[in-house]
Scaffold this active site. Structure first.
Site: not given
Ligand code: AGP
Length: 599
Positions: A2, A27, A74, A100-101, A479, A483, A486, A502, A594
């Protein structure tokens, strides 16, 4: 998280408060509200959605004052709605308060207050504080003393600011674990969750310490320490510009969010007591009956699910099937009875994950969601929801949410193991003790930032990047590759270390960086062999471990199933610095959103 803004000074402040909320929009929030002391009455105005909606409401009301508080919410307790938005008031409407908290003991306090006749309007933990202060003022005549005593009854994290029409011209505040700063300007005194709220009016700021309580009038500010002894706090001169301030002084939100991880994990752990019903909402009888789990997610959340499979199968000894949500719907799943369906999603709005969840629900499965957004579509469709308390994740590349997802899923693994007698009470207690130490271990891991930056500087020009791991660290290799892909737009791939020989080893060329994730475990020697295989073909091995080792990136020692939570930070730094050296647009990478709300 928040956003809080308060002001007390010489001139009207409604526009200062609204402007401050707008500066805190980064935020993230779902509703906003303001309380103004007007002719010895408290006027509260609230709006769901954009701060603009609140601004229009305030303008239309014509209300203004030299003292007021404002808030962007939030949601952490209670869905996004007008009644749940702040400021909250007591029964009389004389007290208004923003927070906030997370107040851990709010339910027990609420029940005591209800028995005393207090009537509640919202589902929030915050409203309890306003009624608690009202109760305290029946015994204590001084507003600030009553406020100080009220804070002593609260467990958990808070930044609070309150007004009372019975004590005009006084704004009181308290800080414990949630951020609160004061801005000292010629116009008057600001209080805020973060510097951007008042930076355009002053660069003189006071950063309060945990336990501080603060009393502000039009021409004075008094600070009291945790023992309620009057004290002074240094006035800092802020050199940041607004955009840097929103990122807490970091160059990008992604870097700020990596550094937020210890606090975020701490906030998340506070909501995960070692009791499966309190932490996950699962009735004990139901939890004991679970014979297996489906965990479905996308992207980074999918990788968290894959790590969780190793952890749950290891500790709870029950089978786990992990599926990419986008594939789940095409498989003729023969859903097994007494299996729990777990949806993992930062946004709670990912269309593929939502579709998979609805399919499972239609087949009669109980749904547990692990989300970062209260009131999101996936949460609304779930029987049980547990939240990652990391606040809004601004950078498109998920970092702190991933670490908090692993935190929640690790807690689920241990608690299922315990209620199903796969581990003894003593083992459970030891493992939970180690688990609760995670925020401290993450803080130590953050100290490796410059070491990782040095490595990134050496390899960032490579055409391709490889990640390898075994057991619970294999999904972490996936992952790490995601990362990096991306935000650097470079080719990166993760492999199970045992698979390298393999086929994939054919792509290993001189100088290709291979990140090897190798916690101390029964597989450590095998990881060493995998490193030797790729080194023999000219690879540059970047060794990430939790045991003393030459030229390694060494995170604090934990059992191998907690190692991914610490090594993830290393991989996040690695991706961040490579992309930064490449001059990429880190927080908003090309082609990415996002939250992917289309299937
Ligand atoms: C993560 O770095 C990506 N932006 C993307 O893979 C994300 O994790 C995926 O779209 C799932 O999103 P969500 O966790 O909001 O469901």
């Amino acid at each position: 998280m928040c956003g809080i803004v308060g002001f007390c000074g010489k001139n009207n402040c409604a526009d200062l408060l609204i402007e401050g909320l707008k500066k805190l929009e980064y935020r993230g929030y779902d509703s906003a509200g303001i309380a103004l002391e007007v002719k010895n009455k408290i006027t509260v105005l609230k709006a769901v959605g954009q701060v603009k909606n609140l601004e229009n409401l305030v303008k239309k009301s014509g209300k203004n004052s030299y003292i007021g508080i404002a808030h962007t919410r939030w949601a952490t307790h209670g869905k996004p709605s007008l009644v749940n938005s702040h400021p909250h008031t007591d029964c009389t409407g004389n007290i208004a308060l923003v927070h906030n908290g997370i107040i851990e003991n709010y339910l027990e306090l609420k029940n005591i207050l209800i028995r005393k006749g207090h009537k509640f309007k919202s589902e929030t933990d915050t409203e309890v504080i306003a009624h608690l202060l009202e109760e305290e003022l029946k015994k204590e005549k001084d507003f600030f003393n009553a406020f100080q005593k009220t804070t002593r009854k609260l467990k958990g994290a808070f930044a609070l600011v309150a007004l009372s029409s019975k004590f005009p011209g006084v704004m009181v505040a308290a800080k414990r674990q949630s951020p609160l700063v004061a801005g000292i300007s010629k116009k008057g005194f600001f209080l805020a969750s973060d510097i951007p709220a008042f930076l355009s009016h002053t660069n003189k700021a006071i950063f309060f310490e945990d336990g501080d309580t603060i009393k502000i009038t039009q021409d004075s500010i008094e600070v009291y320490d945790a023992d309620f002894h009057k004290t002074t706090r240094k006035i800092h001169t802020i050199s940041w510009d607004i955009s840097a301030a929103e990122k807490g002084g970091f160059e990008h939100f992604m870097l700020k969010e990596i550094h937020d991880e210890p606090q975020n994990v701490k906030d998340t752990l506070q909501t995960l007591p070692p009791d499966i019903t309190k932490a996950f909402g699962l009735p004990l009888k139901e939890a004991k009956r679970i014979e297996g789990l489906y965990i479905v997610a996308c992207g980074t959340a999918y990788h968290a699910a894959l790590v969780a499979r190793y952890v749950i199968e290891h500790f709870a000894k029950i089978p786990v099937e992990v599926e990419m949500a986008s594939e789940f719907k095409y498989r003729p799943i023969h859903f097994k009875k007494n299996w729990l369906f777990v949806a993992v999603s930062q946004s709670g709005e990912t269309a593929d994950t939502l579709a998979a969840l609805k399919n499972a629900k239609a087949h009669g499965l109980k749904i547990l969601s692990v989300c970062n957004v209260i009131g999101s579509a996936i949460v609304r469709e779930s029987d049980y929801s547990v939240f990652t308390h990391c606040g809004p994740e601004i950078s498109v590349a998920s970092t702190k949410a991933f670490t908090c997802q692993l935190t929640v899923l690790y807690a689920l693994a241990l608690q299922l193991a315990y209620v199903q007698n796969s581990i003894t009470k003593a083992e459970f207690e030891d493992l939970y003790q180690e688990f609760l130490n995670l925020p401290e271990l993450l803080k130590q891991t953050l100290k490796l930032e410059s070491a990782v930056k040095k490595v990134a500087k050496k390899v960032y020009k490579s055409p391709s990047f490889i990640f390898i791991g075994r057991n619970a660290s294999f999904p972490l290799a996936l992952e790490g590759a995601l990362k990096l892909k991306e935000i650097s737009y470079k080719h990166a791939e993760g492999f199970a270390a045992g698979e390298i020989k393999h086929g994939p080893i054919a792509i290993i060329d001189k100088g290709i960086p291979v990140v090897a994730l190798a916690p101390k475990s029964s597989l450590y020697e095998k990881m060493i062999s995998s490193c030797q295989e790729v080194s023999a073909r000219g690879a540059r091995v970047i060794f990430v471990t939790n045991t003393p080792s030459k030229n390694a990136l060494e995170v604090p020692y934990t059992n191998e199933y907690l190692f991914p939570l610490l090594a993830a930070t290393i991989l996040q730094f690695y991706a961040y610095f490579i992309a930064n050296f490449l001059g990429r647009e880190i927080d908003k990478p090309r082609n990415l959103a996002k939250s992917v709300t289309v299937e």
